[in-house]
Design an enzyme around this catalytic site. Structure first.
Site, PDB file in Angstrom:
ATOM      1  CB  CYS A 113       3.481   1.682  -7.176  1.00 38.30           C
ATOM      2  SG  CYS A 113       4.799   2.057  -6.008  1.00 38.30           S
ATOM      3  CG  HIS A 247       0.673  -0.939  -5.171  1.00 38.21           C
ATOM      4  ND1 HIS A 247       1.841  -1.683  -5.169  1.00 38.21           N
ATOM      5  CD2 HIS A 247       1.001   0.293  -4.690  1.00 38.21           C
ATOM      6  CE1 HIS A 247       2.828  -0.925  -4.720  1.00 38.21           C
ATOM      7  NE2 HIS A 247       2.341   0.269  -4.409  1.00 38.21           N
ATOM      8  CG  ASN A 277       5.205  -0.017  -2.011  1.00 38.89           C
ATOM      9  OD1 ASN A 277       5.272  -0.650  -3.062  1.00 38.89           O
ATOM     10  ND2 ASN A 277       4.780   1.233  -1.975  1.00 38.89           N
TER      11      ASN A 277
END
Length: 320
Positions: A113, A247, A277
């Site tokens: 990520c 993020h 996500n």
């Protein structure tokens, strides 16, 4: 003063949207359970043709169009992905071909990520060193293909998509560009977030595995450190930040970082409710949305930050 300037942003989301209510018909969950713990209401799920290459190439084309640039004016393609289409060649090389780029170089990097922040850091360093004058940095992910759809603790969290930015060497006029980047990793925590399998290991399921409680604990502390590091390195304060583009992992983490920086809720770009996500794609997806709707404008100071499997984490300050 040479500075790496962000010239264009683009993104791509799959057409299919899967709501929490739809997931609740397949697994033991509910819209309320998911929203309360994550802030997620829906996610985009890729069709068979919407591969990491396909989505990344489309995001790259849109970033080039936004910058008024051609593919052959680009020196490098750097792709951050945990879900490549194959072991090799790199997804970046496939995207290079797909957009009609016949020069330069392309490679993938893997930082989960945190991949987009890592990609910006690498591209910025290469541009400042004179190894290239422009680079497409792309985050593209198809997490729906590595999820265990019977594990409600992970399958509700992720979505698919891609985002891209075009970075180019600039003069630093009006203090525009990438001001600094700060990346870190600590392999001691590799077992709290990982994909259980890889090419050549067919006996393993290749599903995402996560200890959510531990990830949350490390995210809050390590992201706070990365944010403080970015500000201190540039003699800036929290009041200097116009936008936080984090993020998009979990609404609780996003809100915690915004409060820690003393930012008003409207200064934090949030897409996790609609995108879930999307790993390395989440920051460029959010950037593109905020640029297109006019929130992020020329002269604004933007802080990006992320934490991912590895553990990896980092931050960057960018003047638009």
């Amino acid at each position: 003063m040479q500075r790496t300037v962000l010239e264009g942003v683009g993104s791509y989301l799959p057409e299919r949207i899967v709501t929490n209510h739809e997931l609740a018909t397949r697994i033991d969950t509910s819209d309320a359970w998911i929203r309360e713990r994550t802030g997620i209401g829906q996610r985009h799920i890729a069709a068979a043709h919407e591969t990491a290459t396909f989505m990344g190439a489309e995001a790259a084309r849109r970033a080039l169009a936004a910058a008024g640039a051609s593919a052959d004016s680009v020196d490098a393609v750097i792709v951050a992905t945990s879900t490549p289409d194959q072991g090799f060649p790199a997804t970046a090389v496939s995207i290079q071909a797909a957009i009609g780029m016949t020069r330069g170089f392309a490679f993938d990097l893997s930082a989960a990520c945190s991949g987009f922040v890592y990609g910006v850091s690498v591209a910025d360093a290469m541009i400042r060193a004179g190894q290239c004058r422009s680079a497409l940095v792309i985050g593209t992910e198809v997490y729906s293909r590595i999820l265990n759809w019977e594990d409600r603790g992970t399958c509700v969290l992720f979505g698919d998509g891609a985002g891209a930015v075009l970075l180019r060497a600039g003069t630093g006029e009006d203090d525009r560009g990438v001001i600094s980047t700060h990346i870190h990793s600590d392999g001691r925590y590799g077992d709290i977030l990982f994909i259980d399998g890889a090419t050549g290991q067919d006996d393993r399921p290749q599903h995402l595995v996560m200890n959510g409680r531990e990830v949350f604990r490390h995210a809050v502390s390590k992201l706070a450190g990365a944010v403080d590091e970015a500000l201190a390195a540039n003699d800036l304060t929290q009041a200097d930040i116009d936008w936080l583009v984090p993020h998009q992992a979990n609404r609780r983490i996003i809100d915690a970082m915004g409060k820690r920086l003393g930012l008003a809720p409207e200064q934090v770009v949030v897409t996790v409710d609609r995108h879930a996500n999307t790993s390395a794609a989440s920051i460029p997806l959010a950037l593109d949305e905020a640029v297109r709707d006019g929130r992020i404008r020329r002269g604004h100071l933007v802080l990006i930050e992320a934490l991912g499997g590895g553990l990896t984490w980092g931050s960057a300050l960018i003047r638009f």
